[in-house]
Design a protein around this motif. Structure first.
Motif, PDB file in Angstrom:
ATOM      1  N   THR A 190      33.986  49.002  36.864  1.00 50.76           N
ATOM      2  CA  THR A 190      35.056  49.963  36.586  1.00 50.76           C
ATOM      3  C   THR A 190      35.398  50.768  37.828  1.00 50.76           C
ATOM      4  N   GLU A 191      34.387  51.153  38.584  1.00 50.60           N
ATOM      5  CA  GLU A 191      34.626  51.915  39.815  1.00 50.60           C
ATOM      6  C   GLU A 191      35.440  51.098  40.810  1.00 50.60           C
ATOM      7  N   VAL A 192      35.108  49.807  40.944  1.00 51.19           N
ATOM      8  CA  VAL A 192      35.838  48.945  41.875  1.00 51.19           C
ATOM      9  C   VAL A 192      37.283  48.766  41.421  1.00 51.19           C
ATOM     10  N   VAL A 193      37.484  48.570  40.118  1.00 47.51           N
ATOM     11  CA  VAL A 193      38.846  48.407  39.594  1.00 47.51           C
ATOM     12  C   VAL A 193      39.648  49.680  39.807  1.00 47.51           C
ATOM     13  N   TYR A 194      39.017  50.825  39.587  1.00 49.22           N
ATOM     14  CA  TYR A 194      39.703  52.101  39.798  1.00 49.22           C
ATOM     15  C   TYR A 194      40.143  52.248  41.256  1.00 49.22           C
ATOM     16  N   LEU A 195      39.249  51.912  42.187  1.00 50.28           N
ATOM     17  CA  LEU A 195      39.593  52.001  43.602  1.00 50.28           C
ATOM     18  C   LEU A 195      40.698  51.011  43.966  1.00 50.28           C
ATOM     19  N   GLU A 220      44.995  51.320  48.028  1.00 50.56           N
ATOM     20  CA  GLU A 220      45.071  50.558  46.768  1.00 50.56           C
ATOM     21  C   GLU A 220      45.601  49.153  47.066  1.00 50.56           C
ATOM     22  N   SER A 221      45.102  48.194  46.298  1.00 53.66           N
ATOM     23  CA  SER A 221      45.467  46.800  46.542  1.00 53.66           C
ATOM     24  C   SER A 221      46.107  46.115  45.346  1.00 53.66           C
ATOM     25  N   CYS A 222      46.161  46.804  44.214  1.00 55.87           N
ATOM     26  CA  CYS A 222      46.720  46.172  43.022  1.00 55.87           C
ATOM     27  C   CYS A 222      48.237  45.998  43.121  1.00 55.87           C
ATOM     28  N   GLY A 223      48.877  46.771  44.009  1.00 58.50           N
ATOM     29  CA  GLY A 223      50.302  46.559  44.221  1.00 58.50           C
ATOM     30  C   GLY A 223      50.580  45.206  44.836  1.00 58.50           C
ATOM     31  N   SER A 224      49.625  44.704  45.615  1.00 55.38           N
ATOM     32  CA  SER A 224      49.778  43.393  46.259  1.00 55.38           C
ATOM     33  C   SER A 224      49.144  42.271  45.445  1.00 55.38           C
ATOM     34  N   PHE A 225      48.100  42.588  44.692  1.00 52.64           N
ATOM     35  CA  PHE A 225      47.386  41.572  43.903  1.00 52.64           C
ATOM     36  C   PHE A 225      47.306  42.030  42.441  1.00 52.64           C
ATOM     37  N   GLY A 226      48.475  42.182  41.841  1.00 50.99           N
ATOM     38  CA  GLY A 226      48.546  42.698  40.465  1.00 50.99           C
ATOM     39  C   GLY A 226      47.873  41.808  39.446  1.00 50.99           C
ATOM     40  N   SER A 227      48.070  40.487  39.541  1.00 47.89           N
ATOM     41  CA  SER A 227      47.482  39.555  38.578  1.00 47.89           C
ATOM     42  C   SER A 227      45.955  39.601  38.638  1.00 47.89           C
ATOM     43  N   CYS A 238      44.084  42.134  39.549  1.00 47.95           N
ATOM     44  CA  CYS A 238      43.622  43.399  38.975  1.00 47.95           C
ATOM     45  C   CYS A 238      43.697  43.386  37.453  1.00 47.95           C
ATOM     46  N   HIS A 239      44.755  42.777  36.897  1.00 47.41           N
ATOM     47  CA  HIS A 239      44.901  42.734  35.443  1.00 47.41           C
ATOM     48  C   HIS A 239      43.767  41.925  34.808  1.00 47.41           C
ATOM     49  N   LYS A 240      43.442  40.779  35.411  1.00 49.10           N
ATOM     50  CA  LYS A 240      42.359  39.953  34.865  1.00 49.10           C
ATOM     51  C   LYS A 240      41.009  40.652  35.011  1.00 49.10           C
ATOM     52  N   ALA A 241      40.809  41.322  36.142  1.00 53.02           N
ATOM     53  CA  ALA A 241      39.560  42.058  36.341  1.00 53.02           C
ATOM     54  C   ALA A 241      39.426  43.174  35.305  1.00 53.02           C
ATOM     55  N   THR A 242      40.529  43.872  35.033  1.00 52.96           N
ATOM     56  CA  THR A 242      40.512  44.945  34.028  1.00 52.96           C
ATOM     57  C   THR A 242      40.176  44.397  32.650  1.00 52.96           C
ATOM     58  N   ALA A 243      40.749  43.234  32.310  1.00 50.73           N
ATOM     59  CA  ALA A 243      40.479  42.616  31.005  1.00 50.73           C
ATOM     60  C   ALA A 243      38.999  42.240  30.887  1.00 50.73           C
ATOM     61  N   SER A 244      38.429  41.657  31.941  1.00 49.78           N
ATOM     62  CA  SER A 244      37.028  41.249  31.915  1.00 49.78           C
ATOM     63  C   SER A 244      36.101  42.452  31.797  1.00 49.78           C
ATOM     64  N   VAL A 245      36.417  43.512  32.528  1.00 54.77           N
ATOM     65  CA  VAL A 245      35.590  44.718  32.466  1.00 54.77           C
ATOM     66  C   VAL A 245      35.684  45.380  31.094  1.00 54.77           C
ATOM     67  N   SER A 246      36.872  45.401  30.511  1.00 54.25           N
ATOM     68  CA  SER A 246      37.058  45.999  29.179  1.00 54.25           C
ATOM     69  C   SER A 246      36.236  45.263  28.131  1.00 54.25           C
ATOM     70  N   ILE A 247      36.261  43.929  28.192  1.00 58.09           N
ATOM     71  CA  ILE A 247      35.469  43.134  27.240  1.00 58.09           C
ATOM     72  C   ILE A 247      33.980  43.386  27.460  1.00 58.09           C
ATOM     73  N   THR A 248      33.580  43.564  28.719  1.00 58.30           N
ATOM     74  CA  THR A 248      32.168  43.847  29.022  1.00 58.30           C
ATOM     75  C   THR A 248      31.718  45.154  28.386  1.00 58.30           C
ATOM     76  N   PHE A 249      32.594  46.142  28.337  1.00 56.00           N
ATOM     77  CA  PHE A 249      32.234  47.409  27.692  1.00 56.00           C
ATOM     78  C   PHE A 249      32.103  47.238  26.172  1.00 56.00           C
ATOM     79  N   ILE A 250      32.910  46.352  25.590  1.00 58.86           N
ATOM     80  CA  ILE A 250      32.753  46.062  24.155  1.00 58.86           C
ATOM     81  C   ILE A 250      31.392  45.408  23.914  1.00 58.86           C
ATOM     82  N   VAL A 251      30.998  44.519  24.837  1.00 59.32           N
ATOM     83  CA  VAL A 251      29.667  43.910  24.751  1.00 59.32           C
ATOM     84  C   VAL A 251      28.580  44.986  24.819  1.00 59.32           C
ATOM     85  N   SER A 252      28.786  45.974  25.674  1.00 56.55           N
ATOM     86  CA  SER A 252      27.820  47.073  25.798  1.00 56.55           C
ATOM     87  C   SER A 252      27.652  47.812  24.474  1.00 56.55           C
ATOM     88  N   LEU A 253      28.768  48.018  23.762  1.00 44.98           N
ATOM     89  CA  LEU A 253      28.685  48.678  22.455  1.00 44.98           C
ATOM     90  C   LEU A 253      27.901  47.829  21.459  1.00 44.98           C
TER      91      LEU A 253
END
Length: 202
Positions: A125-130, A142-149, A151-166
């Motif tokens: 999450t920290e890396v995605v935020y940066l 910030e690099s998501c302006g250049s590599f938006g796709s 960042c979106h996939k990384a955000t999705a993977s991290v979000s699912i990982t937090f659901i796994v944590s729950l």
């Protein structure tokens, strides 16, 4: 099965009813635990596959998940948790009495993997935020302006990982209950003295 049949044969109707209720409760709890262990397995696989396929190439260059150690750790953590979830679900579905050693094993492994997957989600999450916001203090743009796709996939993977944590947090609570419910509550002299203070005689 023979012993339980013999016990039921020599029991009163009330005891038989209590035994049947205990068996039903044990069966339903075993089913719920098995499903709760299989759910994070599927989520881990989804998060792992999304991150493994996460790469992007454009005019600004190319980037893949393996370029970042944090995302590599996320992939490994999800893979380990997926394998553990499958194995523990197989063990949990087998109708066997829960011994102290088995209860302690589940408790310790559930705790370890809960913290491992939570740590993977937190650092990612920290890396995605940066990547989205950057950090001017350390001249990290910030690099998501250049590599938006990417960042979106990384955000999705991290979000699912937090659901796994729950899910693993729920498993940790369940294994904790299973373990510590086997211990008797401490009985002190408080009850015997009806709230009085025990004074030692010399």
């Amino acid at each position: 099965m023979k012993s339980s049949s013999t016990n039921m044969a020599g029991s009163t109707p009330l005891q038989k009813r209590e035994l049947e209720d205990d068996n039903e409760n044990s069966s339903s709890m075993r089913t719920a635990e098995t499903m709760l262990r299989l759910l994070p397995m599927g989520l881990c696989v989804v998060a792992l596959v999304i991150m493994l396929k996460n790469q992007q190439t454009n005019d600004y260059g190319s980037i893949t998940y393996s370029d970042l150690g944090t995302f590599r750790y996320l992939v490994h953590a999800n893979g380990i948790c997926a394998g553990y979830s499958l194995l523990s679900a197989i063990v949990a579905v087998v109708p066997r009495p829960i011994t102290m050693s088995r209860a302690w094993t589940f408790f310790l492994l559930d705790q370890i993997l809960t913290y491992a997957i939570l740590a993977a989600g937190a650092v990612s999450t920290e890396v995605v935020y940066l990547a989205y916001k950057g950090d001017t203090a350390v001249t990290w743009s910030e690099s998501c302006g250049s590599f938006g796709s990417f960042c979106h996939k990384a955000t999705a993977s991290v979000s699912i990982t937090f659901i796994v944590s729950l899910c693993y947090a729920g498993l940790s609570l369940l294994s904790s209950y299973r373990l510590f419910s086997k211990y008797d509550a401490p009985v002190g002299s408080y009850n015997n003295n009806k709230g009085g203070i025990e004074i030692a005689n010399y």
